[in-house]
Design a protein around this motif. Structure first.
Motif, PDB file in Angstrom:
ATOM      1  N   VAL A  56       0.866  -1.177   0.000  1.00 24.64           N
ATOM      2  CA  VAL A  56       0.000   0.000   0.000  1.00 24.64           C
ATOM      3  C   VAL A  56       0.905   1.229   0.000  1.00 24.64           C
ATOM      4  CG1 VAL A  56      -1.886   1.214   1.142  1.00 24.64           C
ATOM      5  CG2 VAL A  56      -1.715  -1.287   1.329  1.00 24.64           C
ATOM      6  N   THR A  57       0.798   2.022  -1.036  1.00 24.23           N
ATOM      7  CA  THR A  57       1.675   3.173  -1.189  1.00 24.23           C
ATOM      8  C   THR A  57       0.938   4.289  -1.908  1.00 24.23           C
ATOM      9  OG1 THR A  57       3.902   3.854  -1.900  1.00 24.23           O
ATOM     10  CG2 THR A  57       2.667   2.423  -3.391  1.00 24.23           C
ATOM     11  N   GLY A  58       1.602   5.417  -2.072  1.00 24.86           N
ATOM     12  CA  GLY A  58       0.964   6.559  -2.708  1.00 24.86           C
ATOM     13  C   GLY A  58       1.036   6.494  -4.219  1.00 24.86           C
ATOM     14  N   THR A  59       0.020   7.032  -4.865  1.00 22.99           N
ATOM     15  CA  THR A  59       0.017   7.118  -6.320  1.00 22.99           C
ATOM     16  C   THR A  59       1.237   7.873  -6.813  1.00 22.99           C
ATOM     17  OG1 THR A  59      -2.406   7.078  -6.343  1.00 22.99           O
ATOM     18  CG2 THR A  59      -1.315   7.912  -8.314  1.00 22.99           C
ATOM     19  N   LEU A  76      -1.815  -1.423  -3.882  1.00 22.86           N
ATOM     20  CA  LEU A  76      -2.985  -0.571  -3.731  1.00 22.86           C
ATOM     21  C   LEU A  76      -2.448   0.846  -3.574  1.00 22.86           C
ATOM     22  CD1 LEU A  76      -5.509  -2.345  -1.300  1.00 22.86           C
ATOM     23  CD2 LEU A  76      -5.942  -1.628  -3.646  1.00 22.86           C
ATOM     24  N   LEU A  77      -2.963   1.762  -4.384  1.00 19.34           N
ATOM     25  CA  LEU A  77      -2.404   3.108  -4.437  1.00 19.34           C
ATOM     26  C   LEU A  77      -3.356   4.104  -3.795  1.00 19.34           C
ATOM     27  CD1 LEU A  77      -1.011   3.091  -8.085  1.00 19.34           C
ATOM     28  CD2 LEU A  77       0.053   2.246  -5.972  1.00 19.34           C
ATOM     29  N   GLU A  78      -2.836   4.842  -2.813  1.00 23.03           N
ATOM     30  CA  GLU A  78      -3.603   5.878  -2.142  1.00 23.03           C
ATOM     31  C   GLU A  78      -3.452   7.193  -2.910  1.00 23.03           C
ATOM     32  OE1 GLU A  78      -3.052   5.233   2.488  1.00 23.03           O
ATOM     33  OE2 GLU A  78      -1.133   5.115   1.422  1.00 23.03           O
ATOM     34  N   PRO A  79      -4.553   7.784  -3.367  1.00 19.18           N
ATOM     35  CA  PRO A  79      -4.429   9.073  -4.066  1.00 19.18           C
ATOM     36  C   PRO A  79      -3.991  10.199  -3.153  1.00 19.18           C
ATOM     37  CG  PRO A  79      -6.737   8.484  -3.759  1.00 19.18           C
ATOM     38  CD  PRO A  79      -5.945   7.297  -3.347  1.00 19.18           C
ATOM     39  N   VAL A  80      -4.275  10.079  -1.857  1.00 17.74           N
ATOM     40  CA  VAL A  80      -3.823  11.026  -0.840  1.00 17.74           C
ATOM     41  C   VAL A  80      -3.463  10.241   0.411  1.00 17.74           C
ATOM     42  CG1 VAL A  80      -5.189  12.997  -1.676  1.00 17.74           C
ATOM     43  CG2 VAL A  80      -6.202  11.386  -0.046  1.00 17.74           C
ATOM     44  N   GLY A  81      -2.569  10.781   1.225  1.00 21.17           N
ATOM     45  CA  GLY A  81      -2.206  10.116   2.472  1.00 21.17           C
ATOM     46  C   GLY A  81      -3.279  10.304   3.530  1.00 21.17           C
ATOM     47  N   ARG A  82      -3.661   9.224   4.192  1.00 20.04           N
ATOM     48  CA  ARG A  82      -4.672   9.283   5.245  1.00 20.04           C
ATOM     49  C   ARG A  82      -4.260   8.490   6.481  1.00 20.04           C
ATOM     50  NH1 ARG A  82      -5.998  13.192   3.147  1.00 20.04           N
ATOM     51  NH2 ARG A  82      -8.015  13.782   2.264  1.00 20.04           N
ATOM     52  N   PHE A 237     -11.441   7.404  -1.679  1.00 17.12           N
ATOM     53  CA  PHE A 237     -10.483   7.312  -0.577  1.00 17.12           C
ATOM     54  C   PHE A 237     -10.202   8.661   0.079  1.00 17.12           C
ATOM     55  CE2 PHE A 237      -6.292   6.852   1.400  1.00 17.12           C
ATOM     56  CZ  PHE A 237      -6.468   5.685   2.116  1.00 17.12           C
ATOM     57  N   ALA A 238     -10.212   9.722  -0.677  1.00 14.35           N
ATOM     58  CA  ALA A 238      -9.908  11.048  -0.105  1.00 14.35           C
ATOM     59  C   ALA A 238     -10.921  11.463   0.958  1.00 14.35           C
ATOM     60  CB  ALA A 238      -9.857  12.092  -1.213  1.00 14.35           C
ATOM     61  N   GLN A 239     -12.098  10.826   0.996  1.00 16.99           N
ATOM     62  CA  GLN A 239     -13.112  11.152   2.000  1.00 16.99           C
ATOM     63  C   GLN A 239     -12.820  10.494   3.353  1.00 16.99           C
ATOM     64  OE1 GLN A 239     -16.784   9.926   0.077  1.00 16.99           O
ATOM     65  NE2 GLN A 239     -16.023  10.721  -1.864  1.00 16.99           N
ATOM     66  N   MET A 240     -11.797   9.632   3.406  1.00 15.65           N
ATOM     67  CA  MET A 240     -11.417   9.002   4.671  1.00 15.65           C
ATOM     68  C   MET A 240     -10.864  10.054   5.635  1.00 15.65           C
ATOM     69  SD  MET A 240     -11.526   5.511   4.779  1.00 15.65           S
ATOM     70  CE  MET A 240     -11.505   4.052   3.715  1.00 15.65           C
ATOM     71  N   PRO A 241     -11.123   9.903   6.944  1.00 16.69           N
ATOM     72  CA  PRO A 241     -10.403  10.727   7.918  1.00 16.69           C
ATOM     73  C   PRO A 241      -8.958  10.274   7.998  1.00 16.69           C
ATOM     74  CG  PRO A 241     -11.690   9.058   9.045  1.00 16.69           C
ATOM     75  CD  PRO A 241     -12.044   8.942   7.585  1.00 16.69           C
ATOM     76  N   SER A 242      -8.067  11.147   8.435  1.00 17.18           N
ATOM     77  CA  SER A 242      -6.665  10.791   8.624  1.00 17.18           C
ATOM     78  C   SER A 242      -6.457  10.397  10.075  1.00 17.18           C
ATOM     79  CB  SER A 242      -5.760  11.975   8.260  1.00 17.18           C
ATOM     80  OG  SER A 242      -4.405  11.628   8.438  1.00 17.18           O
ATOM     81  N   ILE A 243      -6.157   9.107  10.307  1.00 17.72           N
ATOM     82  CA  ILE A 243      -6.037   8.619  11.679  1.00 17.72           C
ATOM     83  C   ILE A 243      -5.173   7.364  11.684  1.00 17.72           C
ATOM     84  CG2 ILE A 243      -8.154   7.224  11.554  1.00 17.72           C
ATOM     85  CD1 ILE A 243      -8.671   8.085  14.488  1.00 17.72           C
ATOM     86  N   SER A 244      -4.389   7.199  12.724  1.00 21.08           N
ATOM     87  CA  SER A 244      -3.532   6.021  12.826  1.00 21.08           C
ATOM     88  C   SER A 244      -4.313   4.825  13.346  1.00 21.08           C
ATOM     89  CB  SER A 244      -2.341   6.298  13.745  1.00 21.08           C
ATOM     90  OG  SER A 244      -2.764   6.360  15.092  1.00 21.08           O
ATOM     91  N   ILE A 245      -3.833   3.636  13.025  1.00 21.60           N
ATOM     92  CA  ILE A 245      -4.480   2.420  13.509  1.00 21.60           C
ATOM     93  C   ILE A 245      -4.309   2.305  15.024  1.00 21.60           C
ATOM     94  CG2 ILE A 245      -2.509   0.861  13.252  1.00 21.60           C
ATOM     95  CD1 ILE A 245      -6.150   0.049  12.258  1.00 21.60           C
ATOM     96  N   ASP A 246      -3.205   2.815  15.552  1.00 26.84           N
ATOM     97  CA  ASP A 246      -2.976   2.737  16.999  1.00 26.84           C
ATOM     98  C   ASP A 246      -4.031   3.565  17.741  1.00 26.84           C
ATOM     99  OD1 ASP A 246       0.081   1.589  17.228  1.00 26.84           O
ATOM    100  OD2 ASP A 246      -0.220   2.836  15.459  1.00 26.84           O
ATOM    101  N   TYR A 247      -4.136   4.838  17.365  1.00 25.94           N
ATOM    102  CA  TYR A 247      -5.064   5.722  18.062  1.00 25.94           C
ATOM    103  C   TYR A 247      -6.517   5.377  17.738  1.00 25.94           C
ATOM    104  CZ  TYR A 247      -7.444   9.964  19.583  1.00 25.94           C
ATOM    105  OH  TYR A 247      -8.291  10.836  20.192  1.00 25.94           O
ATOM    106  N   GLY A 248      -6.796   5.040  16.464  1.00 27.73           N
ATOM    107  CA  GLY A 248      -8.178   4.830  16.054  1.00 27.73           C
ATOM    108  C   GLY A 248      -8.782   3.521  16.516  1.00 27.73           C
ATOM    109  N   VAL A 249      -7.962   2.469  16.589  1.00 24.65           N
ATOM    110  CA  VAL A 249      -8.496   1.141  16.904  1.00 24.65           C
ATOM    111  C   VAL A 249      -7.820   0.518  18.124  1.00 24.65           C
ATOM    112  CG1 VAL A 249      -8.782  -1.233  16.075  1.00 24.65           C
ATOM    113  CG2 VAL A 249      -9.217   0.692  14.525  1.00 24.65           C
TER     114      VAL A 249
END
Length: 465
Positions: A56-59, A76-82, A237-249
Motif C-alpha cells: 500500500v503506497t501513494g500514487t 494498492l495506491l492511495e491518491p492522498v495520504g490518510r 479514498f480522499a473522504q477518509m479521515p486521517s487517523i492512525s491504527i494505533d489511536y483509532g483502533v
C-alpha cells in the motif's frame, strides 16, 4: 493463507537529504545492497511467500520515482495520504473480497530487523494468537528511554503473548525513564498480525467514518466488471479521515495482545539510527560511500558522489548528495524535520526531488539551471518511451550522445543518431522513444519563461500518469 500488507506510503523526512518526498527512505538502500522495502519482503520468507504481499503506497510514488521499485508487486495506491488506519482497512477489504478471510501480517516497509530467526519465531506466535481473534502487536524490548517511540504496557515474562493494558504515545524523558525502571513497557514497533475479519470488525466498531467510506469502495468493487481496485479508491479514498491504527483502533479495543520481541529492530528513524546500524571503525566512525575521516570520533560521514572528508570532528552526522549537504550533531538529527519544513515553506525542489530523478522510462539529471534555460541529461531505457506530450512555455533542443532516438514531432516520426540533434517548438506534440537495445542518452536544453515539470500536457502514456 497468510498475506503480508506492506505500508510504504511515508514521506521519510527524517533521513533528508538522502530521502526526498517523491523517493522516501523505504525505496532506498540504507543498509546493504537491498532497499528497505526489498529487505522487508525478503525477511518474511519462509513464513510468508512474498508473492502474497500487497504493498500500500501513494500514487505519487508508484507512478513517479518509485515506479521501478514497485511495478513487479501487487499494489494498492492511495491518491492522498490518510495515515495507517484507512490504509490497513483498505488492504483488509481488498484481500477479503469474495468471502476470503486471510491472516494479515502488517509491516512498515522501512524498518530493519537483524535477527531473522527471532523475528520468525515472534511471527509464528503472533499468528497463533490471531487465529483466536486477537489483534496482535509486536513489542520491542526497550534498550534506552527513547522519547521518539510509543510505548505499550503489558505484563509478560518476555515470551508469552499478553493482553495490552495501555498505550502511551512518545512520552517525555522522565516518563520514559520510569517505564524502563518499571519493566513492563515495550516499544511500539508498528507491526501487527490479525485476521482480515477481526480488524474490519474493530474498524466498524471504533471508526465508523472509515467504515462508511470503505463500504462505498466495496460496493464499487462488487459492481465493477474489472479486477482493478483503483477506480473505486480514486473515487472515494480522499473522504477518509486521517487517523492512525494505533489511536483509532488499538487504544480502544479489548482484543489487543502483545508479542514481546528482541529481534534487532530499528525503525531507521534518524541519521543517529543509521550511524548505530552501520559498521564502525575502532573510534566509532561510520563511513559510507566516498568518505574519509582523520582523527574523528563517533561520526557518520555519508557521501553519494563527492568526497566527504572530515578532520578532528566529534559526534557529527554529515550527509552529502548532489544538491544538498546536511551537518548535524549526534543526538539532534531528529531536527532534520525542521529543515524539511522550512524547505517546504519555500517550495524548494530540494525537499521533493534529487538532482537525478528516476522515471518509469529511465531518469533525468539537471546539469545546469538559470532563469530562461535548463540543461538536462536524459537516459531512456531500452524499449521505453516518454509520454506523447507538449509544453506551453518552453521549447526543447535534443542532442543524442548515445543510442538512437525515435522522435515523434507532430505528424512526423524520425530517428536521431549520435552527434545529431532535433528541435521541439513550444506547443508541438512530441514523444521520445528508445527502440534500440542499449540505453539512449541525450542532452536536452530547455528554453522558455517557465521550466517546471508541471508544464507537461500528456495525451498518451503507457504508465498511466
Amino acid at each position: 493463507m497468510i498475506h503480508a500488507v506492506i505500508l510504504a506510503g511515508g514521506s521519510g523526512t527524517r533521513l533528508w537529504p538522502l530521502s526526498r518526498r517523491q523517493l522516501p527512505k523505504q525505496f532506498l538502500r540504507i543498509e546493504g545492497e537491498r532497499s528497505l522495502l526489498e529487505a522487508t519482503l525478503d525477511r518474511l520468507q519462509p513464513v510468508v511467500d512474498p508473492a502474497n504481499a500487497l504493498i500500500v503506497t501513494g500514487t505519487e510514488h508508484a507512478r513517479g520515482e518509485a515506479y521501478q521499485a514497485l511495478h513487479a508487486f501487487k499494489t494498492l495506491l492511495e491518491p492522498v495520504g490518510r495515515n495507517t488506519a484507512p490504509a490497513i482497512a483498505l488492504a483488509a477489504a481488498w484481500l477479503s473480497r469474495g468471502g476470503d478471510d486471510p491472516m494479515l501480517v502488517v509491516l512498515p516497509a522501512d524498518h530493519v530487523i537483524r535477527d531473522r530467526p527471532a523475528f520468525h519465531d515472534a511471527l509464528r506466535r503472533a499468528v497463533e494468537a490471531a487465529e483466536e481473534g486477537a489483534l496482535v502487536t509486536f513489542g520491542i524490548r526497550p534498550t534506552a528511554p527513547e522519547t521518539g517511540y510509543g510505548y505499550i504496557q503489558a505484563v509478560t515474562d518476555g515470551t508469552a503473548v499478553a493482553p495490552v493494558q495501555r498505550f502511551t504515545e512518545k512520552p517525555d524523558l522522565a516518563t520514559a525513564e520510569g517505564f524502563l525502571a518499571e519493566g513492563n513497557y515495550w516499544w511500539n514497533s508498528g507491526m501487527f498480525v490479525w485476521r482480515a475479519s477481526s480488524i474490519l470488525a474493530e474498524v466498524e466498531r471504533h471508526l465508523p467514518e472509515v467504515h462508511e467510506v470503505l463500504q462505498r469502495i466495496r460496493r464499487d468493487w462488487d459492481a465493477s466488471a474489472t479486477a482493478d481496485p483503483q477506480p473505486a479508491v480514486e473515487a472515494h479514498f480522499a473522504q477518509m479521515p486521517s487517523i492512525s491504527i494505533d489511536y483509532g483502533v488499538l487504544e480502544r479495543s479489548d482484543r489487543v495482545r502483545l508479542v514481546p520481541c528482541d529481534i534487532g529492530w530499528s525503525d531507521v528513524g534518524s541519521w543517529d539510527a543509521v550511524h548505530d546500524l552501520a559498521e564502525q571503525d575502532d573510534r566509532g566512525n561510520a563511513l559510507q560511500g566516498n568518505a574519509l575521516a582523520i582523527d574523528c570520533d563517533n561520526t557518520l560521514l555519508h557521501g553519494n558522489g563527492r568526497l566527504v572528508a572530515a578532520v578532528g570532528v566529534r559526534d557529527l552526522c554529515v550527509v552529502e548528495t548532489a544538491d544538498a549537504i546536511l551537518i548535524a550533531p549526534r543526538g539532534q538529527t531528529q531536527r532534520v524535520r525542521e529543515v524539511v519544513d522550512e524547505l517546504t515553506r519555500r517550495d524548494a525542489s530540494e525537499c521533493r526531488l534529487h538532482r537525478t530523478v528516476q522515471r518509469p522510462w529511465g531518469s533525468y539529471t539537471v546539469l545546469e539551471e538559470s532563469p530562461g534555460y535548463k540543461m538536462k541529461r536524459i537516459a531512456v531505457s531500452p524499449g521505453a518511451s516518454l509520454s506523447l506530450q507538449r509544453h506551453q512555455h518552453r521549447s526543447e533542443h535534443w542532442i543524442v550522445v548515445a543510442g538512437t532516438a525515435t522522435v515523434t514531432r507532430g505528424d512526423d516520426v524520425f530517428t536521431v543518431a549520435p552527434n545529431e540533434s532535433t528541435y521541439i517548438p513550444i506547443g508541438q506534440r512530441h514523444r521520445l522513444e528508445n527502440r534500440g537495445k542499449i540505453p539512449l542518452q541525450i542532452i536536452e536544453v530547455q528554453v522558455g519563461e517557465y521550466l517546471e515539470e508541471d508544464d507537461i500536457e500528456r495525451f498518451e502514456d503507457v504508465y498511466d500518469r
